[in-house]
Design a protein around this motif. Structure first.
Motif, PDB file in Angstrom:
ATOM      1  N   ALA A  42       6.095 -30.245  25.809  1.00  0.00           N
ATOM      2  CA  ALA A  42       4.871 -31.040  25.919  1.00  0.00           C
ATOM      3  C   ALA A  42       3.757 -30.439  25.065  1.00  0.00           C
ATOM      4  N   LEU A  43       3.681 -29.119  25.015  1.00  0.00           N
ATOM      5  CA  LEU A  43       2.641 -28.466  24.207  1.00  0.00           C
ATOM      6  C   LEU A  43       2.889 -28.719  22.720  1.00  0.00           C
ATOM      7  N   ILE A  44       4.149 -28.530  22.312  1.00  0.00           N
ATOM      8  CA  ILE A  44       4.485 -28.659  20.887  1.00  0.00           C
ATOM      9  C   ILE A  44       4.298 -30.103  20.415  1.00  0.00           C
ATOM     10  N   LYS A  45       4.565 -31.060  21.308  1.00  0.00           N
ATOM     11  CA  LYS A  45       4.431 -32.482  20.923  1.00  0.00           C
ATOM     12  C   LYS A  45       2.983 -32.963  20.956  1.00  0.00           C
ATOM     13  N   SER A  46       2.063 -32.133  21.470  1.00  0.00           N
ATOM     14  CA  SER A  46       0.669 -32.592  21.592  1.00  0.00           C
ATOM     15  C   SER A  46      -0.012 -32.599  20.219  1.00  0.00           C
ATOM     16  N   ASP A  47      -1.232 -33.157  20.182  1.00  0.00           N
ATOM     17  CA  ASP A  47      -1.965 -33.242  18.907  1.00  0.00           C
ATOM     18  C   ASP A  47      -2.596 -31.913  18.521  1.00  0.00           C
ATOM     19  N   VAL A  48      -2.515 -30.973  19.426  1.00  0.00           N
ATOM     20  CA  VAL A  48      -3.226 -29.708  19.223  1.00  0.00           C
ATOM     21  C   VAL A  48      -2.291 -28.719  18.510  1.00  0.00           C
ATOM     22  N   LYS A  49      -2.829 -27.894  17.620  1.00  0.00           N
ATOM     23  CA  LYS A  49      -1.988 -26.867  16.959  1.00  0.00           C
ATOM     24  C   LYS A  49      -1.734 -25.728  17.967  1.00  0.00           C
ATOM     25  N   ILE A  50      -0.447 -25.491  18.186  1.00  0.00           N
ATOM     26  CA  ILE A  50      -0.050 -24.609  19.297  1.00  0.00           C
ATOM     27  C   ILE A  50       0.898 -23.535  18.797  1.00  0.00           C
ATOM     28  N   LYS A  51       0.895 -22.383  19.434  1.00  0.00           N
ATOM     29  CA  LYS A  51       1.985 -21.400  19.310  1.00  0.00           C
ATOM     30  C   LYS A  51       2.402 -21.046  20.731  1.00  0.00           C
ATOM     31  N   VAL A  52       3.689 -21.200  21.005  1.00  0.00           N
ATOM     32  CA  VAL A  52       4.176 -20.953  22.373  1.00  0.00           C
ATOM     33  C   VAL A  52       5.091 -19.736  22.385  1.00  0.00           C
ATOM     34  N   ASP A  53       4.815 -18.791  23.252  1.00  0.00           N
ATOM     35  CA  ASP A  53       5.715 -17.650  23.456  1.00  0.00           C
ATOM     36  C   ASP A  53       6.292 -17.752  24.861  1.00  0.00           C
TER      37      ASP A  53
ATOM     38  N   LEU B 116      25.631 -31.781  33.525  1.00  0.00           N
ATOM     39  CA  LEU B 116      24.228 -31.459  33.801  1.00  0.00           C
ATOM     40  C   LEU B 116      23.713 -30.387  32.846  1.00  0.00           C
ATOM     41  N   LYS B 117      24.650 -29.569  32.340  1.00  0.00           N
ATOM     42  CA  LYS B 117      24.237 -28.479  31.444  1.00  0.00           C
ATOM     43  C   LYS B 117      23.922 -28.976  30.034  1.00  0.00           C
ATOM     44  N   GLN B 118      24.180 -30.276  29.801  1.00  0.00           N
ATOM     45  CA  GLN B 118      23.860 -30.823  28.469  1.00  0.00           C
ATOM     46  C   GLN B 118      22.359 -30.796  28.184  1.00  0.00           C
ATOM     47  N   ALA B 119      21.552 -30.601  29.235  1.00  0.00           N
ATOM     48  CA  ALA B 119      20.102 -30.460  29.039  1.00  0.00           C
ATOM     49  C   ALA B 119      19.832 -29.341  28.028  1.00  0.00           C
ATOM     50  N   ILE B 120      20.749 -28.386  27.942  1.00  0.00           N
ATOM     51  CA  ILE B 120      20.579 -27.249  27.030  1.00  0.00           C
ATOM     52  C   ILE B 120      20.478 -27.712  25.570  1.00  0.00           C
ATOM     53  N   ASN B 121      21.152 -28.817  25.231  1.00  0.00           N
ATOM     54  CA  ASN B 121      21.072 -29.308  23.844  1.00  0.00           C
ATOM     55  C   ASN B 121      19.629 -29.632  23.462  1.00  0.00           C
ATOM     56  N   LEU B 122      18.894 -30.218  24.424  1.00  0.00           N
ATOM     57  CA  LEU B 122      17.488 -30.517  24.157  1.00  0.00           C
ATOM     58  C   LEU B 122      16.695 -29.208  24.055  1.00  0.00           C
ATOM     59  N   TYR B 123      16.984 -28.265  24.963  1.00  0.00           N
ATOM     60  CA  TYR B 123      16.226 -27.001  24.950  1.00  0.00           C
ATOM     61  C   TYR B 123      16.443 -26.270  23.611  1.00  0.00           C
ATOM     62  N   LYS B 124      17.662 -26.372  23.079  1.00  0.00           N
ATOM     63  CA  LYS B 124      17.927 -25.722  21.783  1.00  0.00           C
ATOM     64  C   LYS B 124      17.055 -26.343  20.689  1.00  0.00           C
ATOM     65  N   LYS B 125      16.909 -27.672  20.748  1.00  0.00           N
ATOM     66  CA  LYS B 125      16.078 -28.349  19.731  1.00  0.00           C
ATOM     67  C   LYS B 125      14.627 -27.878  19.836  1.00  0.00           C
ATOM     68  N   ILE B 126      14.159 -27.729  21.093  1.00  0.00           N
ATOM     69  CA  ILE B 126      12.773 -27.271  21.288  1.00  0.00           C
ATOM     70  C   ILE B 126      12.638 -25.851  20.722  1.00  0.00           C
ATOM     71  N   ALA B 127      13.640 -25.016  21.010  1.00  0.00           N
ATOM     72  CA  ALA B 127      13.602 -23.617  20.558  1.00  0.00           C
ATOM     73  C   ALA B 127      13.651 -23.523  19.037  1.00  0.00           C
ATOM     74  N   ASP B 128      14.178 -24.544  18.406  1.00  0.00           N
ATOM     75  CA  ASP B 128      14.316 -24.574  16.949  1.00  0.00           C
ATOM     76  C   ASP B 128      13.015 -24.891  16.225  1.00  0.00           C
ATOM     77  N   THR B 129      12.024 -25.393  16.956  1.00  0.00           N
ATOM     78  CA  THR B 129      10.772 -25.782  16.284  1.00  0.00           C
ATOM     79  C   THR B 129       9.980 -24.517  15.939  1.00  0.00           C
ATOM     80  N   PRO B 130       9.243 -24.536  14.810  1.00  0.00           N
ATOM     81  CA  PRO B 130       8.599 -23.312  14.330  1.00  0.00           C
ATOM     82  C   PRO B 130       7.540 -22.756  15.296  1.00  0.00           C
ATOM     83  N   ASP B 131       7.002 -23.605  16.168  1.00  0.00           N
ATOM     84  CA  ASP B 131       5.924 -23.117  17.046  1.00  0.00           C
ATOM     85  C   ASP B 131       6.437 -22.527  18.358  1.00  0.00           C
ATOM     86  N   PHE B 132       7.772 -22.444  18.477  1.00  0.00           N
ATOM     87  CA  PHE B 132       8.378 -21.901  19.698  1.00  0.00           C
ATOM     88  C   PHE B 132       8.898 -20.486  19.420  1.00  0.00           C
TER      89      PHE B 132
END
Ligand code: NAP
Length: 460
Positions: A28-39, A62-78
C-alpha cells in the motif's frame, strides 16, 4: 529540505514483521502517490510469517500469496532486513530516529491459555507449538510430540484446530509431497493414534471452521469423521442463527456435521475423528504426563449470535494421551510499544498506535493480528493494512520533521556496531533456492531449513 514524500526527501517507513500484513502494508505504501522507502525488519532469516510457518503444509494453494509478496519485494523501494529482532537487536526508540514512521505487523505469536489445572502437564501442548513444529519453524524445532497413544484431544473448533486434527488424521502418503518438515513427517509416520477428538465449548451451530476446511475431513483416506446425531439437536436461538441468510457459513458447517452423522463407518479406515460439542475443559489430570481430561457439559445462554456456554455442573471424563489447546492466538508485547494485556494487541485507532488511555503515539502504527486480534483469512490483512497506511499518509504533515532521517543506512550502522548479522532479500533468495532444490528429489515443493544456523550457512 524538500517536502516529505518527494524524490529528495522520501518518506522512510520501517515495518516490523514480514508476514502478510507487513507485505500488504509495504504494498500500500509503495503504490501510494508519495515517494517512499520501506524497510521491513524480520526476526527470522526467512520472510512471510504465517504463510510460511502457519498455513498447513497440505494447503499449498494458500501459500501462493507468496508470489505476490515476491513481486512487492522486487520493487526498488522495498528492502528486507531479516534475522533482526526489534526490541533486542534494535530498539523502537532507535527506529523512531532512523525512520519517519514505524508499522508493527508482528502478528500474534503466542497462545491464549485455558487457565485450568493440569494445562502444563507433559503431553499438553499448544496448537502454536505443533503448527510451528510441523511447519519447520526454528523456534519449535526441538519440541517433541509423543504420538504413541491411542487418543489425541484438540480443544477448540476453529481453523487452527482443523489444521492440527487434519494433520494428525492424515496418512504419511497424504502428506509426503507437501512442504511439511521432514522431522515431523518421520514422527507422524510412527503415529499410533486411533481417535482424534475435536471439542467445542459451544454447539455445532457456533463452530468456527470454514466449510472448505471441515469438508476435507470427509475426504481423508484413512480416517472416518464422526458426529453423533443427538449432538446436532439445536436450541431455538441456534435455529434462529442458522436461518439468518448472512450466516450461510455456519449453516454449511452444520450441514456438513449432519452429513458426517449420517455416514456409514468405513471399517477399512483405521482412524476416527470425533467432533463433540457443548463441552468445556475443567481439568487435565495425570501424574507427570496427561492421562485424562475432565469436561463439563455446557448449555447455551443468551440471544442468537451472542450465545455463550455455561456449565451445568455435570462432568465427563475422557482418556487423552496427548492434548492440543487451540483456542486462539495472542500478541506478544514489544518494549517501548503500548500493549493491551487483556486483548493481547497493540491499542490503536484504525492503525494509529495509542497509549492505554487512547492518546495517539506519534510515528507508531500497527496492522494485522497485532492490531485487531487473530481473526480472518490471509486476505483480511490486506484491507487491515491498507486502512493503517491510509492513516499514516494522512499524518504526513505531522511526520514531516526537520531532522534528517537515515533510514536503512541508520539501521545497518546500529546493527553493525553491535555485530548483528542481518540478511537481505537476495540472501533469503539463496536459502529459498536451496530449499526448493532439496525438496525436488522427494517430490516436495521444498525441504525447509529448520535451524537458523543452517539458513545462515547457506549464505556463507
Ligand atoms: P478461532 O477461529 O477464534 O477459534 C478458536 C476456538 O477456540 C473457538 O472454537 C472458540 O470457541 C474456542 N475457545 C476459545 N476459548 C476457549 C476456552 N476457554 N475453552 C474452550 N474453547 C475455547 O481461532 P483459530 O482457530 O486460532 O484461528 C485464528 C484465525 O486464523 C481464524 O480467523 C481462522 O479462520 C484463521 N485461520 C484460517 C485458516 C484457513 O483459512 N485455512 C487456517 C488456520 C487459521 P468460541 O467460539 O466459543 O469462542
Amino acid at each position: 529540505m524538500d517536502n516529505l514524500g518527494t524524490d529528495n526527501n522520501p518518506l522512510l517507513v520501517a515495518i516490523v514483521g514480514s508476514g502478510p500484513s507487513g507485505f500488504y502494508a509495504a504494498e500500500a505504501l509503495i503504490k501510494s502517490d508519495v515517494k517512499i522507502k520501506v524497510d521491513v525488519i524480520e526476526r527470522l532469516p526467512s520472510p512471510y510469517g504465517l504463510v510460511r510457518s502457519g498455513v498447513a503444509p497440505d494447503h499449498q494453494k494458500l501459500k501462493q500469496a507468496i508470489n505476490l509478496y515476491k513481486k512487492i519485494a522486487d520493487t526498488p523501494d522495498f528492502n528486507l532486513i531479516a534475522n533482526v529482532t526489534v526490541g533486542e537487536d534494535i530498539s523502537v526508540a532507535e527506529l523512531r530516529k532512523t525512520h519517519h514512521a514505524v508499522i508493527f505487523t508482528c502478528g500474534a505469536e503466542t497462545d491464549r491459555k485455558l487457565g485450568i489445572s493440569g494445562e502444563e502437564l507433559k503431553g499438553s501442548h499448544t496448537a502454536t507449538e505443533f503448527v510451528g513444529w510441523y511447519n519447520g519453524h526454528p523456534d519449535y524445532r526441538e519440541l517433541e510430540f509423543d504420538l504413541s497413544h491411542d487418543i489425541a484431544v484438540i480443544i477448540g473448533q476453529g481453523n487452527v484446530a482443523a489444521d492440527v486434527s487434519r494433520i494428525l488424521s492424515k496418512t504419511v502418503d497424504e502428506l509426503r509431497h507437501t512442504d511439511i518438515a521432514q522431522h515431523a513427517l518421520d514422527v507422524l509416520a510412527e503415529s499410533k493414534l486411533k481417535e482424534i477428538h475435536v471439542i467445542g465449548r459451544r454447539g455445532p451451530a457456533q463452530a468456527k471452521f470454514t466449510p472448505k476446511e471441515l469438508r476435507e475431513f470427509g475426504e481423508l483416506s484413512d480416517c472416518n469423521p464422526i458426529v453423533q446425531e443427538q449432538d446436532l439437536v439445536l436450541n431455538d436461538e441456534s435455529k434462529k442463527e442458522l436461518e439468518e441468510k448472512s450466516n450461510i457459513t455456519n449453516k454449511k458447517i452444520y450441514d456438513l456435521f449432519a452429513n458426517f452423522s449420517k455416514r456409514e463407518l468405513d471399517s477399512n479406515k483405521s482412524k476416527k475423528c470425533f467432533f463433540s460439542f457443548l463441552l468445556g475443559p475443567k481439568e487435565i489430570t495425570g501424574n507427570i504426563s496427561i492421562e485424562k481430561l475432565i469436561l463439563e457439559k455446557n448449555e447455551l445462554s443468551g440471544e442468537a449470535f451472542k450465545q455463550s456456554a455455561k456449565g451445568i455442573n455435570e462432568t465427563i471424563e475422557m482418556d487423552a494421551g496427548i492434548l492440543f489447546r487451540s483456542i486462539g492466538y495472542r500478541g506478544v508485547p514489544i518494549s517501548d510499544v503500548p500493549f493491551h494485556e487483556g486483548w493481547g494487541t497493540i491499542p490503536n485507532e484504525k492503525g494509529r498506535v495509542t497509549d492505554t488511555d487512547g492518546v495517539i503515539v506519534e510515528q507508531l502504527y500497527t496492522g494485522g493480528w497485532i492490531k485487531r486480534g487473530p481473526s480472518g483469512i490471509i486476505g483480511t490483512n490486506r484491507a487491515c493494512s491498507v486502512e493503517t497506511v491510509r492513516c499514516l499518509l494522512e499524518d504526513l504533515d505531522k511526520l514531516n520533521i526537520e531532522t534528517k532521517k537515515s533510514g536503512a543506512e541508520g539501521i545497518y550502522s546500529i546493527l553493525n556496531n553491535k555485530n548483528i548479522r542481518h540478511i537481505s532479500f537476495d540472501d533469503w533468495t539463496k536459502i529459498d533456492t536451496e530449499e526448493v532444490k532439496h525438496g525436488e528429489p522427494k517430490g516436495k515443493p521444498r525441504e525447509k531449513y529448520t535451524y537458523v544456523n543452517e539458513m545462515l550457512s547457506v549464505i556463507n
